[in-house]
Design a protein around this motif. Sequence first.
Motif, PDB file in Angstrom:
ATOM      1  N   LYS A  47       1.073  -1.384   0.158  1.00  0.00           N
ATOM      2  CA  LYS A  47      -0.156  -0.020  -0.310  1.00  0.00           C
ATOM      3  C   LYS A  47       0.931   1.178  -0.007  1.00  0.00           C
ATOM      4  O   LYS A  47       0.565   2.276  -0.749  1.00  0.00           O
ATOM      5  CB  LYS A  47      -0.740  -0.096   1.379  1.00  0.00           C
ATOM      6  CG  LYS A  47      -1.974  -1.124   1.199  1.00  0.00           C
ATOM      7  CD  LYS A  47      -2.674  -1.107   2.441  1.00  0.00           C
ATOM      8  CE  LYS A  47      -2.074  -0.957   3.728  1.00  0.00           C
ATOM      9  NZ  LYS A  47      -1.178  -2.331   4.042  1.00  0.00           N
ATOM     10  N   THR A  48       1.899   1.164   0.902  1.00  0.00           N
ATOM     11  CA  THR A  48       2.855   2.419   0.996  1.00  0.00           C
ATOM     12  C   THR A  48       3.498   2.566  -0.426  1.00  0.00           C
ATOM     13  O   THR A  48       3.804   3.744  -0.974  1.00  0.00           O
ATOM     14  CB  THR A  48       3.565   2.416   2.174  1.00  0.00           C
ATOM     15  OG1 THR A  48       2.831   2.408   3.436  1.00  0.00           O
ATOM     16  CG2 THR A  48       4.682   3.408   2.095  1.00  0.00           C
ATOM     17  N   THR A  49       4.034   1.260  -0.872  1.00  0.00           N
ATOM     18  CA  THR A  49       4.720   1.534  -2.176  1.00  0.00           C
ATOM     19  C   THR A  49       3.722   2.022  -3.262  1.00  0.00           C
ATOM     20  O   THR A  49       4.166   2.854  -3.911  1.00  0.00           O
ATOM     21  CB  THR A  49       4.964  -0.129  -2.577  1.00  0.00           C
ATOM     22  OG1 THR A  49       5.900  -0.415  -1.634  1.00  0.00           O
ATOM     23  CG2 THR A  49       5.803  -0.147  -3.723  1.00  0.00           C
ATOM     24  N   PHE A  83       2.565  11.146   5.607  1.00  0.00           N
ATOM     25  CA  PHE A  83       3.421   9.903   5.647  1.00  0.00           C
ATOM     26  C   PHE A  83       2.861   8.739   6.806  1.00  0.00           C
ATOM     27  O   PHE A  83       2.263   9.574   7.776  1.00  0.00           O
ATOM     28  CB  PHE A  83       4.925  10.097   5.815  1.00  0.00           C
ATOM     29  CG  PHE A  83       5.485  10.508   4.735  1.00  0.00           C
ATOM     30  CD1 PHE A  83       6.132   9.855   3.774  1.00  0.00           C
ATOM     31  CD2 PHE A  83       5.641  12.029   4.511  1.00  0.00           C
ATOM     32  CE1 PHE A  83       6.566  10.321   2.545  1.00  0.00           C
ATOM     33  CE2 PHE A  83       6.191  12.447   3.491  1.00  0.00           C
ATOM     34  CZ  PHE A  83       6.951  11.858   2.447  1.00  0.00           C
ATOM     35  N   GLN A  84       3.097   7.570   6.852  1.00  0.00           N
ATOM     36  CA  GLN A  84       2.602   6.688   7.876  1.00  0.00           C
ATOM     37  C   GLN A  84       3.209   7.020   9.122  1.00  0.00           C
ATOM     38  O   GLN A  84       2.473   7.018  10.294  1.00  0.00           O
ATOM     39  CB  GLN A  84       3.173   5.413   7.359  1.00  0.00           C
ATOM     40  CG  GLN A  84       2.285   4.057   8.131  1.00  0.00           C
ATOM     41  CD  GLN A  84       2.427   2.726   7.577  1.00  0.00           C
ATOM     42  OE1 GLN A  84       3.181   2.680   6.308  1.00  0.00           O
ATOM     43  NE2 GLN A  84       1.919   1.763   7.910  1.00  0.00           N
ATOM     44  N   GLN A  85       4.388   7.472   9.121  1.00  0.00           N
ATOM     45  CA  GLN A  85       4.982   7.941  10.369  1.00  0.00           C
ATOM     46  C   GLN A  85       5.030   9.400  10.300  1.00  0.00           C
ATOM     47  O   GLN A  85       5.368  10.157   9.457  1.00  0.00           O
ATOM     48  CB  GLN A  85       6.463   7.612  10.559  1.00  0.00           C
ATOM     49  CG  GLN A  85       6.807   5.972  10.580  1.00  0.00           C
ATOM     50  CD  GLN A  85       5.879   5.501  12.109  1.00  0.00           C
ATOM     51  OE1 GLN A  85       6.111   6.048  13.001  1.00  0.00           O
ATOM     52  NE2 GLN A  85       5.653   4.256  11.459  1.00  0.00           N
ATOM     53  N   LEU A 158      -2.672   9.760   1.777  1.00  0.00           N
ATOM     54  CA  LEU A 158      -2.875   9.600   3.121  1.00  0.00           C
ATOM     55  C   LEU A 158      -2.591   8.114   3.429  1.00  0.00           C
ATOM     56  O   LEU A 158      -3.258   7.226   3.157  1.00  0.00           O
ATOM     57  CB  LEU A 158      -4.074   9.993   3.734  1.00  0.00           C
ATOM     58  CG  LEU A 158      -4.563  11.357   3.240  1.00  0.00           C
ATOM     59  CD1 LEU A 158      -5.875  11.387   2.461  1.00  0.00           C
ATOM     60  CD2 LEU A 158      -4.946  12.258   4.433  1.00  0.00           C
ATOM     61  N   ASP A 159      -1.449   7.918   4.226  1.00  0.00           N
ATOM     62  CA  ASP A 159      -0.958   6.523   4.315  1.00  0.00           C
ATOM     63  C   ASP A 159      -1.372   6.294   5.905  1.00  0.00           C
ATOM     64  O   ASP A 159      -0.655   6.745   6.968  1.00  0.00           O
ATOM     65  CB  ASP A 159       0.514   6.483   4.268  1.00  0.00           C
ATOM     66  CG  ASP A 159       1.134   5.101   4.221  1.00  0.00           C
ATOM     67  OD1 ASP A 159       0.343   4.195   4.495  1.00  0.00           O
ATOM     68  OD2 ASP A 159       2.358   4.914   3.984  1.00  0.00           O
ATOM     69  N   GLU A 160      -2.478   5.483   5.878  1.00  0.00           N
ATOM     70  CA  GLU A 160      -2.896   5.091   7.459  1.00  0.00           C
ATOM     71  C   GLU A 160      -2.818   6.200   8.449  1.00  0.00           C
ATOM     72  O   GLU A 160      -2.471   6.019   9.498  1.00  0.00           O
ATOM     73  CB  GLU A 160      -2.189   3.821   7.951  1.00  0.00           C
ATOM     74  CG  GLU A 160      -2.165   2.771   6.794  1.00  0.00           C
ATOM     75  CD  GLU A 160      -1.883   1.570   7.525  1.00  0.00           C
ATOM     76  OE1 GLU A 160      -2.213   1.140   8.555  1.00  0.00           O
ATOM     77  OE2 GLU A 160      -1.453   0.342   6.808  1.00  0.00           O
ATOM     78  N   PRO A 161      -3.561   7.362   8.041  1.00  0.00           N
ATOM     79  CA  PRO A 161      -3.213   8.642   8.983  1.00  0.00           C
ATOM     80  C   PRO A 161      -4.081   8.438  10.497  1.00  0.00           C
ATOM     81  O   PRO A 161      -3.680   9.148  11.360  1.00  0.00           O
ATOM     82  CB  PRO A 161      -3.974   9.694   8.206  1.00  0.00           C
ATOM     83  CG  PRO A 161      -4.945   9.030   7.289  1.00  0.00           C
ATOM     84  CD  PRO A 161      -4.448   7.998   6.967  1.00  0.00           C
TER      85      PRO A 161
HETATM   86 MG   LIG Z   1       2.547   1.110   4.920  1.00  0.00          MG
END
Ligand SMILES: [Mg+2]
Length: 257
Positions: A47-49, A83-85, A158-161
């Motif tokens: 997913k992030t990729t 970002f996820q982080q 939005l990555d798993e915000p």
């Molecule tokens: Mg990810």
Amino acid sequence: MNNIEIQNVSKVFPRFDAGRNIVLDDISFSIKSGDFVTVLGESGGGKTTLLNLIAGLESPTSGEILIDGKKIEGSHPSRSMLFQQPVLIPWLSVKDNVAYGCRLRGDLDRLDYRVHQFLEMMGLSCFENAKPSSLSLGMAQRVCLARALVGRAEMLLLDEPFASLDTFTQAHIQEELINIWLSEAFTAVFVTHDIDEAILLGNKIILLGGYPGRIWGVYDIAEPYPRNMDCEKLKSFRREILANFKRAHVGNRRFLQ
Ligand SMILES: [Mg+2]
Ligand SMILES: Nc1ncnc2c1ncn2[C@@H]1O[C@H](COP(=O)(O)OP(=O)(O)OP(=O)(O)O)[C@@H](O)[C@H]1O
């Protein structure tokens, strides 16, 4: 306009043992300007990729990603990535972090007001002058979301915000995000591993699954907002998606090949 065409995209990473890790395999789908697309999949499923590819932070190994007919070349301020982080500048206050990108671009129109408005929406107005080190993970994620929204980007990635938020805060911020999206009409690509979140937010769901990662379903959901999972139609989407996800895993468990 922000019409995106993802055409036969594959992404292969080198693996620690010198093998190949085929993370995404022949992925194709389209995103229309103004869509709220949720990308649903398991941990490590790419997913992030995929989000990095759309942001222009990575390039496909094969295939193409086009925005309004033009191949993506690198990142662009019209596409804002959450970002996820959470990534915040440690020596700036919360409100200066939120204003940072706008100040850099010279987007100063009512900036203080906008910053305050979004921090209030995120339940963080008391923390405007705090430093990032004094925030919890979920608070830092909300600051990043405020920063993304203040920037008025045409597309939000939005990555798993909301992964670190409690149920109540999550429901509140989901609702606020949908309200802003309905009024501002930006395009959103929202990654999640939470099936209910994907259904509650997306007008289109992309289901990624299996190894190598492929698309196991594309669902157009036309139900009006705000949504809730008591709705029979949404429950039936849930059943269908879960059944498809199981299908992706039959004889196809994620393991290193
Ligand atoms: Mg990810
Ligand atoms: N820069 C990289 N170099 C090598 N392998 C990578 C790189 N980035 C991601 N991968 C690999 O790609 C795969 C998918 O990672 P990705 O971060 O896209 O998953 P994800 O779906 O976002 O997972 P999660 O839900 O845990 O965040 C993993 O096997 C990971 O090891």
